[in-house]
Design an enzyme around this catalytic site. Structure first.
Site, short mmCIF file in Angstrom:
data_model
loop_
_atom_site.label_atom_id
_atom_site.label_comp_id
_atom_site.label_asym_id
_atom_site.label_seq_id
_atom_site.Cartn_x
_atom_site.Cartn_y
_atom_site.Cartn_z
N LYS A 65 -2.23 0.96 7.32
CA LYS A 65 -3.51 1.45 6.76
C LYS A 65 -4.46 1.84 7.74
O LYS A 65 -5.21 3.02 7.62
CB LYS A 65 -4.33 0.66 5.73
CG LYS A 65 -3.54 0.43 4.42
CD LYS A 65 -4.24 0.08 3.25
CE LYS A 65 -3.45 0.23 2.00
NZ LYS A 65 -3.82 -0.17 0.82
N LYS A 105 -0.14 5.27 -4.30
CA LYS A 105 -0.93 6.07 -5.25
C LYS A 105 -2.26 6.38 -4.35
O LYS A 105 -2.88 7.54 -4.84
CB LYS A 105 -1.69 5.16 -6.28
CG LYS A 105 -2.41 3.70 -5.93
CD LYS A 105 -2.92 3.19 -6.86
CE LYS A 105 -2.42 1.65 -7.09
NZ LYS A 105 -3.01 0.93 -5.98
N LYS A 112 6.76 4.08 1.69
CA LYS A 112 6.75 3.87 0.26
C LYS A 112 5.77 4.69 -0.46
O LYS A 112 4.91 5.49 -0.04
CB LYS A 112 6.29 2.38 0.07
CG LYS A 112 5.04 2.23 0.13
CD LYS A 112 4.52 0.94 -0.17
CE LYS A 112 3.15 0.71 -0.34
NZ LYS A 112 2.56 -0.08 -1.50
N1 AQP Z 1 6.30 2.15 -3.72
C1 AQP Z 1 6.33 1.10 -4.57
N2 AQP Z 1 7.78 0.41 -4.89
C2 AQP Z 1 7.51 -0.82 -5.56
N3 AQP Z 1 6.63 -1.58 -5.77
C3 AQP Z 1 5.22 -1.07 -5.37
N4 AQP Z 1 4.19 -1.40 -5.44
C4 AQP Z 1 3.29 -0.69 -4.94
N5 AQP Z 1 3.89 0.41 -4.48
C5 AQP Z 1 5.20 0.18 -4.66
C6 AQP Z 1 3.62 -2.82 -6.13
O1 AQP Z 1 2.61 -2.49 -7.05
C7 AQP Z 1 1.83 -3.86 -7.19
C8 AQP Z 1 0.43 -3.38 -7.18
O2 AQP Z 1 0.04 -2.66 -5.86
P1 AQP Z 1 -1.47 -2.68 -5.48
O3 AQP Z 1 -2.06 -1.74 -6.29
O4 AQP Z 1 -1.96 -3.97 -5.48
O5 AQP Z 1 -1.12 -2.10 -3.96
P2 AQP Z 1 -0.16 -1.60 -3.07
O6 AQP Z 1 0.88 -2.37 -2.99
O7 AQP Z 1 -0.91 -1.20 -1.78
O8 AQP Z 1 0.23 -0.14 -3.92
P3 AQP Z 1 -0.05 1.36 -3.43
O9 AQP Z 1 0.16 1.94 -4.76
O10 AQP Z 1 0.45 1.45 -2.21
O11 AQP Z 1 -1.70 1.30 -3.41
P4 AQP Z 1 -2.62 1.74 -2.40
O12 AQP Z 1 -2.18 3.15 -1.97
O13 AQP Z 1 -3.82 1.79 -2.64
O14 AQP Z 1 -2.51 0.98 -1.15
C9 AQP Z 1 2.17 -4.60 -6.15
O15 AQP Z 1 3.07 -5.65 -6.57
C10 AQP Z 1 3.41 -3.74 -5.16
O16 AQP Z 1 4.23 -4.49 -4.61
#
Ligand code: AQP
Length: 331
Positions: free
Chosen positions: A113, A198, A195
């Site tokens: 990040k 969002k 990965k």
């Molecule tokens: N690409 C992914 N594959 C599998 N699992 C995923 N998770 C996120 N992306 C993937 C799982 O979704 C849950 C919620 O995630 P989060 O919103 O708390 O944060 P994150 O992991 O940082 O997800 P993002 O989409 O990447 O969000 P941003 O972009 O805001 O940082 C978690 O259980 C995560 O493992």
């Protein structure tokens, strides 16, 4: 006999993707009969990257609606918003005093990040894993269903629970991860080495749970594959491997039989069919979501009751912690 506890959360930092769904959300509903589940909308985490306040409010309600639309029953599971339960921030402070800087420095998500947004190097991004540890430990969770990307953070939560227990006597349950081996990490459609996220700047990199059917078809058509021209499940074809994982999750077919089906056919037909499988899989969730968001009173009732229940459980743990570290009990 008391049921074992499950805790997990999702950030309202953007519209949810099929990565969030496959890695987390999809499994949440299936756990609610066997466990006492706490599912949180972690808005405190979301502000570690800049948010537009009115969008954050809308997305928080969206995540709540998507929890319910994907099968979580608020009568069985506790659904709540993190900022409604102050114990999360309070425990986070206490745990930050027993967390080593070196541990936080090693966190992959922090490193990734900071690379993405060097102008936003705030302390919250750095201490994020301590808040996540607090979320989990407050509810004495036995299990934490998360995607593979959260493994390192979960390890920190376990470590902090152990450290606190050793220093102040048994207080926290040491939680275990519940990580689906298959589809645990869904990758970007544009760069299968990273990965699916969002907050990706490229909207073709992800499929949103609320994308309409034509958008889903278009994004899958544009998904990066390779020049091999053979539908196969192997590391040398990461784009295809990712698409096969997605196909398998949404169709409930195993990867081998999907590969057999497209033997000698090529990518065009495979992608077309995949798009239909995803469109069909997301349709009921989307329909339920629109039904739920038209009744704000119902959603408000759910998060209000959720916060009451979450406050009760987390308050018990926090009182214990405050007592053990030597704070005078509130009169
Ligand atoms: N690409 C992914 N594959 C599998 N699992 C995923 N998770 C996120 N992306 C993937 C799982 O979704 C849950 C919620 O995630 P989060 O919103 O708390 O944060 P994150 O992991 O940082 O997800 P993002 O989409 O990447 O969000 P941003 O972009 O805001 O940082 C978690 O259980 C995560 O493992």
């Amino acid at each position: 006999m008391e049921k074992k506890k499950v805790f997990s959360g999702i950030q309202p930092s953007g519209a949810l993707t099929i990565g969030n769904y496959i890695g987390a959300l999809k499994n949440f509903a299936s756990l609610q009969d066997e466990y006492d589940c706490f599912y949180c909308i972690v808005d405190l985490h979301a502000i570690t990257v800049p948010q537009i306040p009115k969008d954050l409010r809308k997305r928080s309600l969206d995540v709540l609606a998507l929890y319910i639309a994907s099968g979580i029953n608020p009568e069985k599971s506790t659904l709540f918003i993190q900022s409604h339960v102050p114990a999360h921030s309070e425990l986070s402070w206490v745990l930050s005093t027993i967390t080593y800087m070196g541990q936080l420095n090693r966190m992959t998500q922090y490193k990734e990040k900071t690379k993405k947004s060097e102008e936003n190097l705030n302390a919250g991004l750095f201490t994020y894993p301590i808040l996540m540890a607090s979320d989990i430990l407050l509810y004495q969770a036995d299990f934490v269903p998360v995607g593979d990307d959260q493994k390192q953070h979960l390890e920190l939560a376990r470590d902090l629970a152990d450290r606190f227990n050793n220093r102040y006597s048994e207080t926290f349950k040491v939680p275990e991860g519940l990580i689906n081996k298959f589809g645990a990490r869904i990758m970007s459609l544009q760069n299968p080495e990273t990965k699916m996220s969002k907050s990706d700047d490229d909207e073709n990199a992800y499929i949103l749970l609320l994308d309409d059917s034509d958008t889903i078809r278009r994004k899958i058509k544009r998904a990066v594959t390779d020049s091999e021209g053979v539908v196969a499940y192997r590391d040398e074809q990461p784009g295809l491997k990712n698409l096969l994982n997605i196909y398998s999750v949404f169709s409930n077919e195993d990867v081998e039989s999907i590969v057999r089906k497209y033997d000698g056919i090529g990518y065009g037909m495979f992608k077309e069919d995949l798009a239909e499988v995803v469109v069909e899989g997301l349709k009921p969730i989307r329909e339920k979501y629109y039904q739920l968001t038209s009744s704000k009173d119902y959603l408000e009732d759910v998060y209000k009751k959720g916060a009451e229940k979450a406050s009760y459980f987390s308050g018990k743990t926090l009182r214990k912690v405050y007592k053990k570290v030597g704070f005078i009990q509130r009169a």
